[in-house]
Design a protein around this motif. Structure first.
Motif, PDB file in Angstrom:
ATOM      1  N   PHE A  97      92.739  86.079  52.836  1.00  0.00           N
ATOM      2  CA  PHE A  97      91.592  86.751  53.448  1.00  0.00           C
ATOM      3  C   PHE A  97      91.815  87.041  54.931  1.00  0.00           C
ATOM      4  CE2 PHE A  97      87.300  86.935  55.365  1.00  0.00           C
ATOM      5  CZ  PHE A  97      86.854  88.061  54.684  1.00  0.00           C
ATOM      6  N   THR A  98      92.460  86.142  55.653  1.00  0.00           N
ATOM      7  CA  THR A  98      92.668  86.375  57.086  1.00  0.00           C
ATOM      8  C   THR A  98      93.464  87.661  57.307  1.00  0.00           C
ATOM      9  OG1 THR A  98      92.809  83.993  57.294  1.00  0.00           O
ATOM     10  CG2 THR A  98      93.376  85.274  59.227  1.00  0.00           C
ATOM     11  N   ALA A  99      94.599  87.795  56.604  1.00  0.00           N
ATOM     12  CA  ALA A  99      95.408  89.002  56.755  1.00  0.00           C
ATOM     13  C   ALA A  99      94.623  90.240  56.315  1.00  0.00           C
ATOM     14  CB  ALA A  99      96.689  88.879  55.934  1.00  0.00           C
ATOM     15  N   PHE A 100      93.883  90.091  55.204  1.00  0.00           N
ATOM     16  CA  PHE A 100      93.057  91.173  54.666  1.00  0.00           C
ATOM     17  C   PHE A 100      92.058  91.651  55.712  1.00  0.00           C
ATOM     18  CE2 PHE A 100      89.195  92.538  52.483  1.00  0.00           C
ATOM     19  CZ  PHE A 100      89.661  93.369  51.479  1.00  0.00           C
ATOM     20  N   LEU A 101      91.357  90.693  56.314  1.00  0.00           N
ATOM     21  CA  LEU A 101      90.299  91.031  57.271  1.00  0.00           C
ATOM     22  C   LEU A 101      90.872  91.602  58.569  1.00  0.00           C
ATOM     23  CD1 LEU A 101      87.198  90.728  57.948  1.00  0.00           C
ATOM     24  CD2 LEU A 101      87.869  88.664  59.161  1.00  0.00           C
ATOM     25  N   VAL A 102      91.903  90.949  59.096  1.00  0.00           N
ATOM     26  CA  VAL A 102      92.458  91.402  60.377  1.00  0.00           C
ATOM     27  C   VAL A 102      93.032  92.817  60.236  1.00  0.00           C
ATOM     28  CG1 VAL A 102      94.214  90.948  62.116  1.00  0.00           C
ATOM     29  CG2 VAL A 102      92.908  89.062  61.181  1.00  0.00           C
ATOM     30  N   GLY A 176     100.214  78.230  50.467  1.00  0.00           N
ATOM     31  CA  GLY A 176      99.930  79.510  51.117  1.00  0.00           C
ATOM     32  C   GLY A 176     100.124  80.648  50.149  1.00  0.00           C
ATOM     33  N   PRO A 177      99.497  81.822  50.398  1.00  0.00           N
ATOM     34  CA  PRO A 177      99.598  82.960  49.470  1.00  0.00           C
ATOM     35  C   PRO A 177     100.976  83.615  49.475  1.00  0.00           C
ATOM     36  CG  PRO A 177      98.157  83.481  51.323  1.00  0.00           C
ATOM     37  CD  PRO A 177      98.536  82.050  51.477  1.00  0.00           C
ATOM     38  N   GLY A 178     101.849  83.233  50.389  1.00  0.00           N
ATOM     39  CA  GLY A 178     103.235  83.678  50.322  1.00  0.00           C
ATOM     40  C   GLY A 178     103.536  85.019  50.955  1.00  0.00           C
ATOM     41  N   ASP A 179     102.603  85.611  51.711  1.00  0.00           N
ATOM     42  CA  ASP A 179     102.892  86.907  52.332  1.00  0.00           C
ATOM     43  C   ASP A 179     103.890  86.742  53.459  1.00  0.00           C
ATOM     44  OD1 ASP A 179     100.955  88.397  50.794  1.00  0.00           O
ATOM     45  OD2 ASP A 179      99.481  87.205  51.878  1.00  0.00           O
ATOM     46  N   THR A 180     104.844  87.647  53.498  1.00  0.00           N
ATOM     47  CA  THR A 180     105.841  87.558  54.568  1.00  0.00           C
ATOM     48  C   THR A 180     106.415  88.938  54.865  1.00  0.00           C
ATOM     49  OG1 THR A 180     107.858  86.457  55.251  1.00  0.00           O
ATOM     50  CG2 THR A 180     107.693  87.018  52.922  1.00  0.00           C
ATOM     51  N   VAL A 181     107.399  88.962  55.711  1.00  0.00           N
ATOM     52  CA  VAL A 181     108.040  90.236  56.054  1.00  0.00           C
ATOM     53  C   VAL A 181     108.684  90.828  54.808  1.00  0.00           C
ATOM     54  CG1 VAL A 181     109.754  91.324  57.548  1.00  0.00           C
ATOM     55  CG2 VAL A 181     108.541  89.284  58.325  1.00  0.00           C
ATOM     56  N   MET A 182     108.478  92.144  54.581  1.00  0.00           N
ATOM     57  CA  MET A 182     109.127  92.747  53.412  1.00  0.00           C
ATOM     58  C   MET A 182     109.485  94.205  53.693  1.00  0.00           C
ATOM     59  SD  MET A 182     105.840  92.802  50.911  1.00  0.00           S
ATOM     60  CE  MET A 182     104.311  93.597  51.320  1.00  0.00           C
ATOM     61  N   ARG A 264      96.935  97.804  53.653  1.00  0.00           N
ATOM     62  CA  ARG A 264      97.010  96.474  53.040  1.00  0.00           C
ATOM     63  C   ARG A 264      98.069  96.426  51.954  1.00  0.00           C
ATOM     64  NH1 ARG A 264      90.518  96.118  52.793  1.00  0.00           N
ATOM     65  NH2 ARG A 264      90.162  95.031  54.770  1.00  0.00           N
ATOM     66  N   MET A 265      98.116  97.520  51.176  1.00  0.00           N
ATOM     67  CA  MET A 265      99.075  97.596  50.084  1.00  0.00           C
ATOM     68  C   MET A 265     100.501  97.491  50.617  1.00  0.00           C
ATOM     69  SD  MET A 265      99.008 100.727  47.400  1.00  0.00           S
ATOM     70  CE  MET A 265     100.204 101.738  48.243  1.00  0.00           C
ATOM     71  N   VAL A 266     100.715  98.172  51.740  1.00  0.00           N
ATOM     72  CA  VAL A 266     102.047  98.219  52.319  1.00  0.00           C
ATOM     73  C   VAL A 266     102.421  96.900  52.997  1.00  0.00           C
ATOM     74  CG1 VAL A 266     103.303  99.271  54.233  1.00  0.00           C
ATOM     75  CG2 VAL A 266     102.117 100.721  52.588  1.00  0.00           C
ATOM     76  N   LEU A 267     101.420  96.264  53.628  1.00  0.00           N
ATOM     77  CA  LEU A 267     101.725  95.123  54.494  1.00  0.00           C
ATOM     78  C   LEU A 267     101.572  93.765  53.825  1.00  0.00           C
ATOM     79  CD1 LEU A 267      99.966  96.244  57.813  1.00  0.00           C
ATOM     80  CD2 LEU A 267     102.411  96.221  57.347  1.00  0.00           C
ATOM     81  N   ILE A 268     100.607  93.644  52.890  1.00  0.00           N
ATOM     82  CA  ILE A 268     100.289  92.317  52.353  1.00  0.00           C
ATOM     83  C   ILE A 268     100.719  92.241  50.893  1.00  0.00           C
ATOM     84  CG2 ILE A 268      98.471  90.587  52.086  1.00  0.00           C
ATOM     85  CD1 ILE A 268      96.794  92.267  54.063  1.00  0.00           C
ATOM     86  N   GLU A 269     101.687  91.403  50.624  1.00  0.00           N
ATOM     87  CA  GLU A 269     102.260  91.325  49.281  1.00  0.00           C
ATOM     88  C   GLU A 269     101.235  90.881  48.243  1.00  0.00           C
ATOM     89  OE1 GLU A 269     105.699  88.881  49.178  1.00  0.00           O
ATOM     90  OE2 GLU A 269     106.353  89.637  47.227  1.00  0.00           O
TER      91      GLU A 269
END
Lengths: 311, 259
Positions: A97-102, A176-182, A264-269
């Motif tokens: 949610f944090t990444a989603f919201l920011v 953690g939800p596992g989002d990282t650089v991709m 979001r689609m591009v940035l958050i896995e």
């Protein structure tokens, strides 16, 4: 007194004829579209330097100066996080949610500020419009560029925030939800390009509206707030939308929601993309919005070029 | 008046043909009871125009021709329509009726509105020049001469303009504005800035620009200045062209009238 020498006497040649003979042109004629584009191109350095001058002078009085360009979006996101993530619990159905919201706040702010500043770009700069000659589209365009610079800073912040939030444990994800650089982060470039086109068009459109009717500026805060709530900045449209029936596809296809989802689609896995009606492709929808608004907004603005700053 | 009779030898630069300018002023005061919200809503529903919108007929049928080499003083009392006429010539106010034809783009001398007080003098010079339509190369070329003409010292030019004294700021603004050459130049009360030395310097600069430019319009309340710098003058009175002719003659009858 020789006040009789007023110029109503027309002994000389007809004025229009005289003007035509010496190649004089009407000073208030609207340039053709092609000529207008050429004029704008000739002023490209002015557009850039006006934009950078504005963003520099914005903070020139404060001690922290340009650092505010970093602090302001973070504070903004922090406020929404406390409000929606903690107090109202709209985070249901969103893994990170944090990444989603920011992401949502940063991206929507770009659109919102392009709209607001576009509306004020002519009406708030009448002095300039009345003193100097330049294609008026310079103003809304450079106002969007100011916000574009801000978006670049916000994006740099996001590139740090997303991997960090990816390893912070949540209720459903102990690791953690596992989002990282991709690699798909590179797709941010076409996403920003489309978003930029959309905002330029929006700003041009609002510039004409704001310049010719001062009343709209009073309504703007309400319009942008409704749009903000409709676009899923702090909730998942697909989670809360179906309860709205016929309004659901409207919510999904509105450009606010479309552009937020694109980023979001591009940035958050871990992000689940919007389930668009008729199986529409989100890139196609975003591109359609961008081109409609950019071309439409530009023509709409140009059409009243000679009327700005009147009265 | 030789100027008006279409002397074939001289090239016209500005042709003003039966110009009328009417503009609408929103929020012009009216009776207080009309200003409340209920009445405003009623008007909106009935699609009636706001009573507070007033039409101002600022220019009522002005015609004249300006030629290359003319320096034309524009005189008249406050509110006579001088500035409106100049703005219409510059193409910044559309004509309601009639037309203005001009060679190139008539421009005002002045870039104040484009400058930002939070920026250094240096950046303002660049910004102002770009705003007037110069290219980057032209700006680079002219930068030194602009700063030199303004007399702003090297260490001040790197400081924000809001730290300048009012005279220093005015000098820099004039120098920026005067850096561009125009076919038709309009100077609206811009010369009353700076100290006496600078005023002299700027008057000379105007003369120089007149030589380069085709035509200069000078709006001023200083009759001395008009007599000194102009060869011709037009007198605008309540939106009508009252008199047009030799500068000294027009100034003389204007002074006789107003005293």
């Amino acid at each position: 007194m020789p006040s009789s020498i007023a110029t109503q006497d027309r002994e000389g040649p007809d004025p229009a004829e005289l003007a035509a003979r010496f190649g004089l042109t009407r000073t208030t004629a609207r340039p053709t579209l092609l000529a207008y584009l050429k004029q704008l191109w000739a002023r490209r350095h002015f557009i850039l330097s006006y934009a950078s001058a504005r963003s520099t002078s914005q903070y020139s009085g404060s001690r922290l100066g340009q650092i505010w360009q970093v602090i302001t979006p973070l504070l903004n996101a922090g406020v929404y996080f406390i409000l929606f993530g903690v107090l109202l619990g709209t985070s249901r159905g969103v893994d990170n949610f944090t990444a989603f919201l920011v992401t949502g706040v940063f991206v929507f702010t770009f659109t919102q500020r392009s709209l607001n500043n576009g509306a004020k770009s002519i009406s708030g700069n009448l002095q300039l419009v009345r003193a100097l000659h330049f294609p008026r589209a310079v103003l809304p365009l450079s106002f969007v560029l100011v916000e574009f610079r801000q978006l670049m800073i916000s994006m740099a912040l996001l590139f740090v925030i997303i991997p960090i939030t990816g390893i912070v444990p949540t209720k459903n994800f102990p690791d953690g939800p596992g989002d990282t650089v991709m690699w798909s982060w590179l797709l941010i470039i076409p996403a920003i390009a489309l978003h930029m086109l959309f905002n330029l068009g929006l700003s041009l459109l609002m510039a004409r509206v704001g310049a010719l009717s001062a009343d709209v500026n009073q309504l703007l805060p309400f319009i942008t707030r409704i749009w903000f709530y409709m676009s899923g900045v702090f909730y998942s449209v697909d989670r809360f939308g179906p309860a709205l029936g016929a309004l659901y596809p409207v919510l999904q296809l509105n450009p606010g929601a479309i552009f937020l989802d694109l980023y979001r689609m591009v940035l958050i896995e871990s992000h689940e993309p919007l389930d668009l009606p008729l199986g529409l492709n989100i890139w196609a929808v975003a591109a359609t919005w961008s081109f409609i608004l950019f071309i439409g907004g530009f023509l709409y603005f140009w059409h009243k070029e000679e009327a700005y700053g009147r009265g | 008046m030789a100027e008006l009779n279409g002397d074939a030898e001289r090239t016209p630069t500005v042709v003003v043909d039966g110009l009328h300018v009417v503009y609408r002023v929103i929020g012009a005061g009216s009776t207080p009871d009309k200003g409340n919200a209920a009445n405003a809503l009623k008007r909106l529903i009935r699609r009636k125009q706001q009573p507070s919108v007033r039409e101002v007929h600022a220019i009522k049928g002005v015609s004249f021709v300006a030629y290359e080499g003319d320096a034309i003083g524009v005189i008249g009392s406050n509110g006579s329509g001088k500035s409106t006429l100049m703005r219409a010539i510059a193409g910044l106010l559309p004509a309601t009726k009639g037309a203005v034809y001009a060679q190139g783009q008539p421009s005002f001398l002045g870039v104040n509105a484009a400058l930002m007080s939070g920026l250094t003098g240096e950046r303002n010079v660049q910004l102002g020049c770009l705003a007037m339509g110069m290219t980057r190369e032209e700006v680079r070329e002219k930068y030194d001469s602009i700063v030199e003409f303004s007399g702003v010292e090297e260490d001040h030019i790197k400081m924000p303009m809001r730290t300048y004294s009012s005279g220093m700021g005015a000098r820099l603004r004039f120098s920026i504005a005067a850096a561009k050459s125009h076919d038709v130049l309009i100077v609206d009360e811009a010369l009353a800035t700076g100290d006496r030395d600078f005023r002299k310097k700027s008057e000379n600069k105007i003369k120089e620009m007149r030589a380069e430019a085709g035509t200069v319009f000078l709006v001023s309340h200083s009759m001395k200045q008009i007599s000194r710098t102009c060869n011709r003058a037009i007198w605008i009175d309540k939106g009508v062209l009252r008199m047009d002719g030799d500068a000294d003659a027009v100034v003389k009858s204007y002074l006789t009238e107003s005293s």
